[in-house]
Design an enzyme around this catalytic site. Structure first.
Site, PDB file in Angstrom:
ATOM      1  N   HIS A  12       4.800   0.223  -4.308  1.00  0.00           N
ATOM      2  CA  HIS A  12       6.060  -0.371  -4.764  1.00  0.00           C
ATOM      3  C   HIS A  12       6.669   0.482  -5.877  1.00  0.00           C
ATOM      4  O   HIS A  12       6.018   1.373  -6.436  1.00  0.00           O
ATOM      5  CB  HIS A  12       5.832  -1.808  -5.247  1.00  0.00           C
ATOM      6  CG  HIS A  12       5.032  -1.911  -6.525  1.00  0.00           C
ATOM      7  ND1 HIS A  12       5.283  -2.849  -7.504  1.00  0.00           N
ATOM      8  CD2 HIS A  12       3.971  -1.185  -6.988  1.00  0.00           C
ATOM      9  CE1 HIS A  12       4.424  -2.700  -8.498  1.00  0.00           C
ATOM     10  NE2 HIS A  12       3.613  -1.707  -8.210  1.00  0.00           N
ATOM     11  N   HIS A  15      10.986  -9.414  -7.105  1.00  0.00           N
ATOM     12  CA  HIS A  15      10.265  -8.154  -6.885  1.00  0.00           C
ATOM     13  C   HIS A  15       9.644  -8.160  -5.496  1.00  0.00           C
ATOM     14  O   HIS A  15       9.218  -9.196  -4.988  1.00  0.00           O
ATOM     15  CB  HIS A  15       9.173  -7.949  -7.938  1.00  0.00           C
ATOM     16  CG  HIS A  15       8.569  -6.562  -7.894  1.00  0.00           C
ATOM     17  ND1 HIS A  15       9.266  -5.432  -8.293  1.00  0.00           N
ATOM     18  CD2 HIS A  15       7.346  -6.117  -7.482  1.00  0.00           C
ATOM     19  CE1 HIS A  15       8.501  -4.365  -8.130  1.00  0.00           C
ATOM     20  NE2 HIS A  15       7.327  -4.757  -7.639  1.00  0.00           N
ATOM     21  N   CYS A  51      12.863  -1.515  -6.468  1.00  0.00           N
ATOM     22  CA  CYS A  51      11.859  -2.121  -5.571  1.00  0.00           C
ATOM     23  C   CYS A  51      12.400  -2.378  -4.165  1.00  0.00           C
ATOM     24  O   CYS A  51      11.782  -1.988  -3.163  1.00  0.00           O
ATOM     25  CB  CYS A  51      11.281  -3.389  -6.186  1.00  0.00           C
ATOM     26  SG  CYS A  51      12.442  -4.779  -6.314  1.00  0.00           S
TER      27      CYS A  51
END
Length: 337
Positions: free
Chosen positions: A312, A300, A252
């Protein structure tokens, strides 16, 4: 000699006072009317309304409706052209030995005619000509005719086959020429439509990003954000790999780092650091290109696209994709740069 001047409060002789006052009143009235007209926009040219994003995309869709059939027709003609060129090459390979055989047969007949014309009869023929045996000359002439007929028959057979192949090749060559012409015409049409699509795309406001992998994005706040969005969206479909920062796999924070690196902005490959490397933005003011963080420990991050969407790298087993930000608890937004 001094010149007499009229006092400023005196009117010019011969001008009736009522007429002067009337002119002044009319002048003032016109001035007021003009001012009102300008204020109301009556004397200004109508403003040109730029097409909206939806209108531009509708025009692009319309052009694409013309382009796609052209592309498929172009593909069809090119496929047929390849097949016909292959057939033509195969025929040419068959024609070449027949052409050589025809030339050799023609040469033999020509040599036979020349030999009897230039050199006269051979010794065997001379012996026959002076022979007193009846029918000898007739036999020689018959032999000569037979030799010529044999060569002629051989030549005619070869030339008949060659003519057949030549006729087939001529048809193929004509078809190939027509298909090559159509290919050029379709390619020119494709280029023209592509140019129109490119022109329409150029009408998109700078705040709009249209890219593969992501929906049309509006409200982009900077050139750096545009570059980051284009870069991240270009990675849609790439696999998630723990610790990867591209160019073919990402985690990420590796994806967001890679996207902003393309825009000339350095981010650390760590979500906690990226949180501190951007400026805090309230959710109500979040714009495409901002970073959106999730969970209380910020483990995240994604690149915000607007309308509660982000691009993402979600997790192992799921490639880079576009999804809603509402599937996880949002911790906040940050704007890099």
């Amino acid at each position: 000699m001094p010149v007499a001047t009229m006092p400023p409060h005196r009117r010019a002789p011969g001008l009736p006072p009522t007429r002067g006052r009337a002119r002044r009143v009319v002048h003032r009235l016109l001035t007021v009317v003009a001012a009102v007209a300008v204020g109301a926009g009556m004397l200004t040219a109508p403003a040109y309304a730029a097409p909206s994003v939806d209108e531009i995309e509708a025009q692009i869709d319309k052009q694409w409706e013309q382009l796609e059939p052209t592309i498929e027709q172009y593909n069809k003609v090119r496929a047929q052209l390849r097949v016909n060129k292959q057939k033509s090459d195969e025929l040419q390979k068959k024609i070449e030995p027949l052409a050589l055989e025809t030339d050799l047969a023609m040469s033999r007949v020509s040599d036979l005619a020349s030999r009897y014309y230039m050199s006269g009869p051979s010794q065997e023929l001379s012996a026959l000509l002076v022979s007193t045996k009846p029918g000898t000359l007739a036999e020689q002439l018959t032999l000569l005719d037979r030799l010529a007929a044999h060569e002629r028959k051989q030549l005619e057979g070869v030339m008949a086959v060659r003519a057949k192949y030549d006729a087939q090749k001529q048809k193929l060559d004509a078809l190939i020429a027509d298909q090559e012409k159509k290919t050029k015409e379709l390619a020119a049409k494709k280029t023209q439509i592509n140019a129109e699509i490119k022109r329409l795309q150029g009408l998109m406001p700078k705040t709009v990003v249209v890219t593969e992998g992501c929906p049309t994005i509006t409200g982009v706040v900077s050139s750096a954000a545009r570059t980051a969005i284009r870069t991240a969206c270009a990675q849609v479909g790439d696999p998630y790999v723990w610790g990867a920062t591209g160019p073919n796999a990402f985690d990420c924070s590796g994806l967001t780092q890679y996207a902003y690196k393309a825009a000339g902005i350095h981010l650390t490959h760590f979500t906690g650091a990226q949180w501190n490397e951007g400026r805090a933005i309230p959710r109500s003011e979040a714009r495409p290109g901002d970073l959106v963080f999730f969970f209380s420990d910020l483990h995240h991050v994604g690149l915000y696209l607007g309308n509660d969407k982000m691009v993402h790298a979600p997790r192992a087993g799921k490639p880079v994709n576009v999804s809603s930000i509402n599937t996880m608890p949002v911790a906040g937004f940050r704007r890099p740069g």
